[in-house]
Design an enzyme around this catalytic site. Structure first.
Site, PDB file in Angstrom:
ATOM      1  N   ASP A   1       0.880  -1.155   0.000  1.00  0.00           N
ATOM      2  CA  ASP A   1       0.000   0.000   0.000  1.00  0.00           C
ATOM      3  C   ASP A   1       0.931   1.223   0.000  1.00  0.00           C
ATOM      4  O   ASP A   1       2.115   1.120   0.332  1.00  0.00           O
ATOM      5  CB  ASP A   1      -0.949  -0.001   1.205  1.00  0.00           C
ATOM      6  CG  ASP A   1      -2.147   0.926   0.966  1.00  0.00           C
ATOM      7  OD1 ASP A   1      -2.086   1.762   0.042  1.00  0.00           O
ATOM      8  OD2 ASP A   1      -3.142   0.822   1.701  1.00  0.00           O
TER       9      ASP A   1
HETATM   10  C1  BGC Z   1      -4.984   3.329  -0.031  1.00  0.00           C
HETATM   11  C2  BGC Z   1      -5.082   2.314  -1.156  1.00  0.00           C
HETATM   12  C3  BGC Z   1      -4.866   3.001  -2.478  1.00  0.00           C
HETATM   13  C4  BGC Z   1      -3.525   3.702  -2.480  1.00  0.00           C
HETATM   14  C5  BGC Z   1      -3.221   4.436  -3.753  1.00  0.00           C
HETATM   15  C6  BGC Z   1      -3.728   4.166  -0.119  1.00  0.00           C
HETATM   16  O1  BGC Z   1      -3.791   5.227   0.773  1.00  0.00           O
HETATM   17  O2  BGC Z   1      -5.017   2.665   1.207  1.00  0.00           O
HETATM   18  O3  BGC Z   1      -6.299   1.666  -1.122  1.00  0.00           O
HETATM   19  O4  BGC Z   1      -4.957   2.086  -3.526  1.00  0.00           O
HETATM   20  O5  BGC Z   1      -3.512   4.665  -1.420  1.00  0.00           O
HETATM   21  O6  BGC Z   1      -4.016   5.554  -3.902  1.00  0.00           O
END
Ligand code: BGC
Length: 756
Positions: free
Chosen positions: A229
């Site tokens: 993530d």
């Molecule tokens: C989120 C993810 C997301 C990623 C990219 C993170 O803060 O938890 O779900 O895909 O950012 O935007």
């Protein structure tokens, strides 16, 4: 491209570089070897492709795209085909835009209705979440675009999301928090997995070898790449060793340099770096070789699709006296700011820059006899007397009042959790005032997670529209006026109050430690076990027609756990309207030494029926449907005994049931020791011969005492049974007055263990 050969030609610097992003959304290219970069983009209910000004929290705009219903809504459809269709549409958009992987679906379990991100997630039930994920993934990947199932794993709260440690026991992990991932990985093979921010039992998900290698790849057979993530990596070296291939977005080159250094110093095996490269390049190649930039992206057609899908996700929660559907031409007061400005998606990284938005008012304003009153200010929680009075007057002047209410954006979002289940006071007050002014009041709800409804007894009808995407307004009108017969079912329980929720005492944790102490009793598993009343149960939803169930049949009444059970049931549309029914199959373990939920969802099918039509629905159940996770075997286990096969309209409305006897082919070994108790030993038939004389001796001792003067009144036969039953073998030394010696006991234990 021969991936292995290409990786062999890469320098250590190039390889380490490939292990983190070029920027927010791209993998790195290696121009020297003709390796292009690939783009990933957020979803999962639309495409959030950012061209510039990248961020991962939904602040800056992305390109215009179609916002489909969010996960909370699509799960409510209980419709695999619907999710696959949504996936295909998403995949086409990705092909059109050159996006290799869409970052979703998000399948974390709704442990508490408070989780800020529940609107993105599917369910409190792992079976439903898994099935929904499979369909969505298959839909996207049918277009040769990858998915990234997330957030792996145990990311069921936003509070302290980057530092919290989810502490759960093995059985809870296996039965509740992992199966949605497991099902999706085994059946739909997502191209990538995104590991979560949090720690799991003390280790960051990103550097959890058990999670990313042992379980994901070795046990489940995942063959794609794992990405972090955004900003989730703690120790990059440990994460390479654990099986995290791609760090996103990037660390300004810092972690690349650390990887190089660790390899040069012999602290990190270069073959692991090669493996990460191979996995990333394999997935990228899969996309590049099947790229179809000429794929059309018809946004008008997709908007129409979004409307159709949204209507099929809506859940009719209440419909007293059959007030709905409304008749066209009726004098309707449309009340509430959400009627003009629907809340149709959640905030954060899944936020879509919607191509167009249709509100209910956009459609209804063109109709005769429809009036509007704002009712509340979306940005202000406090009731506004002027708006309330205006709404009251509009309600009084109309035949029917329809209030559009729910949760404003700031009430639920990625990044933080809710603290209560209430709607803004302004909206609660509005519903009370309108309902008092007009007894025929309908409430349409736009929310991503359960709310409490103190006003429920005073309104006639409630339609849960969830966060239905950009076309939700049209879809709502379709359902309110009967062009679409509602067929959604709740993918989560709506508790009567927050403190009824099983995670309530522990949710959020102490500091960074979040103990999942309610264990497997999440959602309806808890409410059923506690026999608690809920506002609306899991699986619940009404229709404008009625369905009847008959002829539940099992292809066998006794089976072993290696066989499959075929279950059929007939469903008939007894009403006068076309409609869809969600046939739900639950399994109830009738007798078990393991502590188990009252029932668990193990099958569902959505069937469409014209009036008078009957269809036969078939389910096939295998061992897993009956099993629980046995911590001694570290495996799924079925205990011999009777299981109820329950067909329900919801988890609380079982209409037909039949029993099947399942015989275990695997026994949990229970070695006999001096501390084994009589009750357990007497339950094993092969021990009977050895145990009988000992039992007789015990009975003699205990009944002698019991017959002593003054004792018999206090000692019942049941008590004697229990006293002996709970007694360990070793106490024969104390209770047989020297008739059994220690060596004799040791020999006995050996003999019992040796019995075939
Ligand atoms: C989120 C993810 C997301 C990623 C990219 C993170 O803060 O938890 O779900 O895909 O950012 O935007």
């Amino acid at each position: 491209m021969d991936i292995k050969a290409t990786v062999a030609q890469m320098t250590l610097e190039e390889k380490a570089g490939l292990l983190s992003g070029l920027d927010f959304w791209h993998t790195k290219p290696v121009p020297r070897l003709g390796i292009p970069s690939c783009m990933v983009s957020d979803g999962p209910h639309g495409l959030r492709k950012q061209d510039e000004d990248a961020d991962h929290v939904g602040i800056n705009d992305a390109i215009k795209a179609i916002c489909f219903p969010a996960g909370c809504a699509t799960a409510a459809s209980f419709d695999r085909a619907l999710l696959a269709t949504l996936g295909e549409a998403l995949g086409q958009a990705c092909q059109h835009e050159g996006v290799s992987v869409v970052l979703g679906p998000a399948v974390n379990i709704k442990r508490s209705p408070l989780c800020g991100r529940n609107f993105e997630y599917f369910s409190e039930d792992p079976y439903l979440a898994g099935e929904a994920a499979v369909s969505l993934i298959e839909g996207v990947q049918s277009q040769n675009v990858g998915t990234s199932i997330k957030h792996f794993a145990l990311n069921s709260q936003e509070h302290r999301r980057m530092s919290s440690d989810s502490v759960a026991d093995e059985r809870t992990l296996r039965e509740i928090y992992l199966p949605a991932f497991e099902t999706a990985i085994k059946r739909a093979m997502p191209w990538t997995v995104m590991c979560s921010y949090n720690l799991i039992n003390g280790t960051y998900a990103c550097q959890n070898h058990w999670l990313l290698t042992q379980l994901l790849r070795k046990e489940w057979g995942f063959d794609g790449y794992v990405m972090s993530d955004w900003g989730a990596v703690d120790d990059r070296i440990a994460s390479v060793e654990a099986g995290l291939d791609l760090e996103m977005p990037a660390s300004g080159g810092e972690n690349d340099r650390r990887i190089i250094k660790a390899v040069q110093q012999g602290k990190l095996d270069e073959r692991l770096v090669d493996l990460c490269c191979e996995r990333i390049l394999t997935v990228n190649q899969r996309f590049l070789e099947n790229q179809k930039p000429e794929t059309p992206w018809d946004q008008e057609a997709q908007h129409a699709l979004a409307r159709k899908l949204a209507a099929d996700c809506m859940v009719l929660l209440k419909n007293e006296d059959g007030l709905l559907p409304l008749t066209r031409g009726a004098k309707v007061a449309v009340i509430g700011a959400f009627a003009k400005q629907p809340r149709y998606q959640g905030g954060g990284s899944s936020h879509i820059n919607s191509a167009q938005i249709t509100s209910a008012w956009d459609v209804l304003s063109a109709w005769p006899h429809i009036t509007y009153a704002q009712g509340y200010d979306i940005d202000n929680d406090a009731p506004d007397e002027r708006l309330l009075a205006e709404a009251e007057a509009a309600a009084r002047a109309a035949e029917v009042a329809v209030v559009f209410a729910g949760l404003p954006d700031r009430f639920e979002s990625e990044g933080y959790d809710r603290t209560h289940l209430s709607m803004p006071a302004a909206q609660e007050a509005l519903i009370e005032r309108v309902a008092a002014a007009n007894p025929l009041t309908v409430v349409v709800l736009h929310n991503g997670s359960p709310i409490v409804m103190p006003w429920l007894p005073r309104v006639k009808a409630v339609l849960e529209a969830y966060l239905g995407g950009q076309a939700v307004g049209g879809a709502t009108v379709d359902v309110l006026f009967g062009d679409v017969n509602p067929s959604g079912r709740l993918p989560e329980s709506f508790p009567r109050k927050l403190s009824d929720n099983p995670s309530y005492p522990w949710y959020g944790g102490e500091g960074d430690v979040v103990e999942y102490r309610e264990g497997i009793f999440v959602g309806y598993r808890w409410y059923d076990k506690k026999e608690m009343t809920v506002l609306f149960p899991f699986g619940y939803g009404l229709s404008y027609t009625q369905f009847a169930y008959a002829n539940l049949r099992l292809n066998q009444t006794e089976m072993t756990d290696t066989q499959t059970l075929k279950v059929t049931v007939e469903v008939t549309n007894k009403g006068t309207r076309y409609g869809k029914e969600v046939v739900q199959l639950y399994i109830a373990d009738r007798e078990s030494t393991a502590i188990r939920p009252v029932r668990e969802l193990k099958g569902f099918e959505k069937v469409a029926l014209v009036p008078g039509e009957t269809k036969t629905v078939t389910f096939t159940l295998d061992k897993r449907a009956f099993a629980y996770w046995n911590e001694q075997l570290h495996d799924w286990h079925v205990e011999s005994g009777a299981f109820g096969i329950q067909i329900g309209r919801s988890s609380r409305d079982i209409v037909l049931e039949a029993d099947v006897m399942v015989n275990a082919t695997v026994q949990v070994p229970k070695p006999v020791t001096l501390n084994s108790i009589f009750m357990d030993l007497l339950a094993v038939p092969k021990y009977a011969q050895e145990m009988q004389p000992l039992m007789a001796m015990m009975q003699e001792t205990f009944s002698t005492h019991a017959n002593e003067e003054g004792v018999d009144a206090a000692v019942s036969g049941d008590m004697l049974q229990a006293m002996i039953g709970y007694t360990p073998l070793r106490t024969l030394l104390s209770f047989t007055n020297g008739r059994v010696g220690y060596d004799q006991l040791v020999a006995l234990v050996e003999r019992l263990n040796a019995l075939p």
